[in-house]
Design a protein around this motif. Structure first.
Motif, PDB file in Angstrom:
ATOM      1  N   GLN A 113      42.494  26.788 -18.493  1.00 14.27           N
ATOM      2  CA  GLN A 113      43.002  26.575 -17.138  1.00 14.27           C
ATOM      3  C   GLN A 113      41.866  26.554 -16.123  1.00 14.27           C
ATOM      4  O   GLN A 113      41.889  25.769 -15.161  1.00 14.27           O
ATOM      5  N   LEU A 114      40.873  27.386 -16.337  1.00 12.47           N
ATOM      6  CA  LEU A 114      39.718  27.406 -15.436  1.00 12.47           C
ATOM      7  C   LEU A 114      38.962  26.082 -15.506  1.00 12.47           C
ATOM      8  O   LEU A 114      38.551  25.533 -14.476  1.00 12.47           O
ATOM      9  N   ILE A 115      38.786  25.558 -16.690  1.00 11.10           N
ATOM     10  CA  ILE A 115      38.114  24.267 -16.863  1.00 11.10           C
ATOM     11  C   ILE A 115      38.944  23.144 -16.233  1.00 11.10           C
ATOM     12  O   ILE A 115      38.411  22.226 -15.606  1.00 11.10           O
ATOM     13  N   ASP A 116      40.259  23.230 -16.379  1.00  7.05           N
ATOM     14  CA  ASP A 116      41.153  22.223 -15.796  1.00  7.05           C
ATOM     15  C   ASP A 116      41.051  22.232 -14.277  1.00  7.05           C
ATOM     16  O   ASP A 116      40.942  21.169 -13.639  1.00  7.05           O
ATOM     17  N   LEU A 117      41.055  23.422 -13.661  1.00  9.07           N
ATOM     18  CA  LEU A 117      40.927  23.509 -12.206  1.00  9.07           C
ATOM     19  C   LEU A 117      39.570  22.978 -11.747  1.00  9.07           C
ATOM     20  O   LEU A 117      39.470  22.285 -10.725  1.00  9.07           O
ATOM     21  N   THR A 118      38.530  23.282 -12.516  1.00  6.78           N
ATOM     22  CA  THR A 118      37.194  22.760 -12.194  1.00  6.78           C
ATOM     23  C   THR A 118      37.197  21.238 -12.157  1.00  6.78           C
ATOM     24  O   THR A 118      36.663  20.620 -11.224  1.00  6.78           O
ATOM     25  N   ALA A 119      37.811  20.631 -13.163  1.00  8.60           N
ATOM     26  CA  ALA A 119      37.876  19.164 -13.221  1.00  8.60           C
ATOM     27  C   ALA A 119      38.676  18.602 -12.058  1.00  8.60           C
ATOM     28  O   ALA A 119      38.304  17.580 -11.463  1.00  8.60           O
ATOM     29  N   GLN A 120      39.763  19.264 -11.700  1.00 12.29           N
ATOM     30  CA  GLN A 120      40.588  18.794 -10.577  1.00 12.29           C
ATOM     31  C   GLN A 120      39.808  18.860  -9.262  1.00 12.29           C
ATOM     32  O   GLN A 120      39.906  17.959  -8.423  1.00 12.29           O
ATOM     33  N   LEU A 121      39.041  19.916  -9.064  1.00  6.98           N
ATOM     34  CA  LEU A 121      38.246  20.059  -7.842  1.00  6.98           C
ATOM     35  C   LEU A 121      37.177  18.974  -7.743  1.00  6.98           C
ATOM     36  O   LEU A 121      37.002  18.350  -6.689  1.00  6.98           O
ATOM     37  N   LEU A 122      36.459  18.762  -8.828  1.00  4.05           N
ATOM     38  CA  LEU A 122      35.403  17.753  -8.809  1.00  4.05           C
ATOM     39  C   LEU A 122      35.971  16.356  -8.607  1.00  4.05           C
ATOM     40  O   LEU A 122      35.374  15.525  -7.918  1.00  4.05           O
ATOM     41  N   ASP A 123      37.115  16.098  -9.205  1.00  3.16           N
ATOM     42  CA  ASP A 123      37.746  14.787  -9.064  1.00  3.16           C
ATOM     43  C   ASP A 123      38.276  14.569  -7.657  1.00  3.16           C
ATOM     44  O   ASP A 123      38.257  13.450  -7.141  1.00  3.16           O
ATOM     45  N   ALA A 124      38.742  15.639  -7.002  1.00  4.65           N
ATOM     46  CA  ALA A 124      39.337  15.511  -5.668  1.00  4.65           C
ATOM     47  C   ALA A 124      38.297  15.430  -4.557  1.00  4.65           C
ATOM     48  O   ALA A 124      38.587  14.922  -3.467  1.00  4.65           O
ATOM     49  N   HIS A 125      37.082  15.926  -4.819  1.00  3.38           N
ATOM     50  CA  HIS A 125      36.058  15.998  -3.773  1.00  3.38           C
ATOM     51  C   HIS A 125      35.736  14.629  -3.185  1.00  3.38           C
ATOM     52  O   HIS A 125      35.470  13.671  -3.915  1.00  3.38           O
ATOM     53  N   VAL A 126      35.774  14.544  -1.856  1.00  5.74           N
ATOM     54  CA  VAL A 126      35.443  13.310  -1.136  1.00  5.74           C
ATOM     55  C   VAL A 126      34.352  13.646  -0.112  1.00  5.74           C
ATOM     56  O   VAL A 126      34.626  14.321   0.880  1.00  5.74           O
ATOM     57  N   PRO A 127      33.107  13.212  -0.327  1.00  8.23           N
ATOM     58  CA  PRO A 127      32.040  13.534   0.626  1.00  8.23           C
ATOM     59  C   PRO A 127      32.336  12.968   2.013  1.00  8.23           C
ATOM     60  O   PRO A 127      32.955  11.917   2.161  1.00  8.23           O
ATOM     61  N   GLU A 128      31.893  13.695   3.017  1.00  7.14           N
ATOM     62  CA  GLU A 128      32.071  13.236   4.396  1.00  7.14           C
ATOM     63  C   GLU A 128      31.157  12.046   4.672  1.00  7.14           C
ATOM     64  O   GLU A 128      30.012  12.014   4.227  1.00  7.14           O
ATOM     65  N   LYS A 129      31.688  11.082   5.398  1.00  7.56           N
ATOM     66  CA  LYS A 129      30.889   9.941   5.826  1.00  7.56           C
ATOM     67  C   LYS A 129      30.669  10.054   7.331  1.00  7.56           C
ATOM     68  O   LYS A 129      31.614  10.087   8.099  1.00  7.56           O
ATOM     69  N   ALA A 130      29.412  10.111   7.714  1.00  6.74           N
ATOM     70  CA  ALA A 130      29.123  10.287   9.138  1.00  6.74           C
ATOM     71  C   ALA A 130      29.462   9.036   9.938  1.00  6.74           C
ATOM     72  O   ALA A 130      30.019   9.112  11.024  1.00  6.74           O
ATOM     73  N   ASN A 131      29.109   7.847   9.394  1.00  9.32           N
ATOM     74  CA  ASN A 131      29.316   6.593  10.130  1.00  9.32           C
ATOM     75  C   ASN A 131      28.825   6.730  11.574  1.00  9.32           C
ATOM     76  O   ASN A 131      29.487   6.320  12.518  1.00  9.32           O
ATOM     77  N   ALA A 132      27.664   7.382  11.728  1.00 12.07           N
ATOM     78  CA  ALA A 132      27.180   7.735  13.058  1.00 12.07           C
ATOM     79  C   ALA A 132      26.906   6.515  13.930  1.00 12.07           C
ATOM     80  O   ALA A 132      27.180   6.532  15.138  1.00 12.07           O
ATOM     81  N   MET A 133      26.376   5.458  13.356  1.00  8.67           N
ATOM     82  CA  MET A 133      26.086   4.257  14.139  1.00  8.67           C
ATOM     83  C   MET A 133      27.360   3.713  14.779  1.00  8.67           C
ATOM     84  O   MET A 133      27.402   3.377  15.966  1.00  8.67           O
ATOM     85  N   LYS A 134      28.417   3.653  13.988  1.00  5.19           N
ATOM     86  CA  LYS A 134      29.692   3.142  14.483  1.00  5.19           C
ATOM     87  C   LYS A 134      30.335   4.118  15.460  1.00  5.19           C
ATOM     88  O   LYS A 134      30.867   3.728  16.493  1.00  5.19           O
ATOM     89  N   ARG A 135      30.281   5.411  15.124  1.00  5.73           N
ATOM     90  CA  ARG A 135      30.921   6.417  15.961  1.00  5.73           C
ATOM     91  C   ARG A 135      30.332   6.444  17.369  1.00  5.73           C
ATOM     92  O   ARG A 135      31.046   6.600  18.365  1.00  5.73           O
ATOM     93  N   TYR A 136      29.001   6.300  17.454  1.00  2.92           N
ATOM     94  CA  TYR A 136      28.345   6.350  18.762  1.00  2.92           C
ATOM     95  C   TYR A 136      28.129   4.965  19.372  1.00  2.92           C
ATOM     96  O   TYR A 136      27.537   4.845  20.445  1.00  2.92           O
ATOM     97  N   GLY A 137      28.603   3.923  18.686  1.00  2.00           N
ATOM     98  CA  GLY A 137      28.477   2.569  19.228  1.00  2.00           C
ATOM     99  C   GLY A 137      27.042   2.104  19.324  1.00  2.00           C
ATOM    100  O   GLY A 137      26.662   1.452  20.316  1.00  2.00           O
ATOM    101  N   ILE A 138      26.232   2.394  18.308  1.00  2.00           N
ATOM    102  CA  ILE A 138      24.804   2.065  18.338  1.00  2.00           C
ATOM    103  C   ILE A 138      24.550   0.809  17.514  1.00  2.00           C
ATOM    104  O   ILE A 138      24.998   0.703  16.372  1.00  2.00           O
ATOM    105  N   ALA A 139      23.843  -0.134  18.097  1.00  2.00           N
ATOM    106  CA  ALA A 139      23.496  -1.381  17.409  1.00  2.00           C
ATOM    107  C   ALA A 139      22.164  -1.218  16.691  1.00  2.00           C
ATOM    108  O   ALA A 139      21.341  -0.354  17.048  1.00  2.00           O
ATOM    109  N   ASN A 140      21.949  -2.041  15.680  1.00  2.00           N
ATOM    110  CA  ASN A 140      20.686  -1.983  14.924  1.00  2.00           C
ATOM    111  C   ASN A 140      19.474  -2.164  15.827  1.00  2.00           C
ATOM    112  O   ASN A 140      18.404  -1.599  15.581  1.00  2.00           O
TER     113      ASN A 140
END
Length: 325
Positions: A199-226
């Motif tokens: 069960q511990l291994i199963d929960l570990t797999a579920q956590l790793l599979d569910a993890h979604v890293p945060e995306k800053a998208n800072a250029m878009k968020r602050y309206g900054i052009a290249n």
């Protein structure tokens, strides 16, 4: 055992790259620089717990750094999560200097000199993480398991005060030096396993599979052009820009620093802020080099994955590989 080891999240690298690359007079420069510094300090605080956590029994505890899980209300993020067969521990880390006072109004107040800053109460924050994790785990029909939570202040200069006389605050809020003894205390409290190894291994797999890293998208968020980004290679010593390329190396005209690899960080910045694909022309513009042949050699030297032929060839930028190799 570190199941999800300490690695700096990509959104922090993106914010730091933007803070350095944004033109000095941009109206968002100060705000972005401050935000980049704050989130880096948060990560540094989390990283400082790696050493004490390394003393935990290797097979008894499974440690996850930076877990971000979706639920019906969006995402909830946990700085450090520790699993065992007997209990689960949520750790919220705070890296804040000066004096932190928990007052009778339920506030967390930082005092630095004559200045006071109000923060959200970290105990409320970790209680909400507890509730959301509990609801998320229940979806998988695991047997009930105790979930504990603590707030760890990692900065050695922090002075903690409990003006509210709330007895729950010292039970949940600790300094970094008390982390191992707190975990030992919980291990003594929960002596009966709630999970088996499967069960511990199963929960570990579920956590790793569910993890979604945060995306800053800072250029878009602050309206900054290249076009608002500073081009060129940043000096690794004094951070002046741009360095000059000549005779097979980069030279800083301000401090005299010389480097054969300073372009790696610049290419990583391009990958974080502009695109993870770059061709020879775009690399020449960003690195401020005229020679197509020189840029081709620099790109090939970094062993970047690529596709296409001749003038249509594009290179795939892996920022973490360039920055940490």
């Amino acid at each position: 055992m570190f199941i999800k080891p300490f690695t700096i999240p990509k959104h922090i690298l993106e914010m730091e790259a933007l803070a350095k690359r944004l033109v000095p007079m941009h109206p968002e420069k100060q705000s972005i620089t401050l935000q980049a510094g704050n989130i880096r300090a948060g990560y540094d605080g989390e990283l400082s717990l790696q050493y004490p956590l390394s003393f935990l029994p290797y097979h008894q505890y499974l440690i996850f750094h930076y877990i971000r899980i979706p639920d019906s209300n969006g995402f909830f993020q946990i700085d450090l999560l520790i699993l065992s067969t007997n209990f689960i521990l949520i750790i919220e880390v705070k890296n804040i200097r000066d004096t932190i006072t928990f007052d009778e109004m339920g506030q967390s107040v930082r005092k630095s000199g004559d200045n006071e800053t109000i923060f959200s109460n970290p105990i409320d924050q970790v209680n909400l993480q507890h509730l959301r994790l509990l609801h998320w785990i229940r979806k998988f029909e695991f047997p009930p398991i105790p979930i504990e939570k603590i707030v760890v202040y990692s900065n050695p200069s922090t002075l903690l005060k409990n003006r509210s006389n709330d007895s729950t605050i010292p039970k949940i809020t600790i300094r970094k030096e008390k982390l191992l003894s707190k975990i030992e205390e919980l291990a003594s409290k929960y002596v009966t396993p709630s999970f088996n190894e499967e069960q511990l291994i199963d929960l570990t797999a579920q956590l790793l599979d569910a993890h979604v890293p945060e995306k800053a998208n800072a250029m878009k968020r602050y309206g900054i052009a290249n076009e608002e980004l500073l081009m060129g290679v940043i000096c690794p010593r004094c951070e002046a820009i741009p360095m000059n390329w000549s005779y097979g190396r980069w030279t800083c005209i301000f401090c005299g620093c010389k480097s054969t690899s300073a372009h790696k960080k610049a290419l990583a910045d391009y990958g974080l802020l502009v695109s993870n694909l770059i061709n020879n022309r775009q690399a020449r513009e960003f690195l401020i080099i005229d020679s197509e042949h020189t840029v081709r050699r620099l790109l090939q030297k970094e062993d970047l994955d690529k596709y296409g032929r001749s003038s249509g060839r594009k290179y795939i930028i892996d920022p973490e590989k360039l920055m940490f190799s």
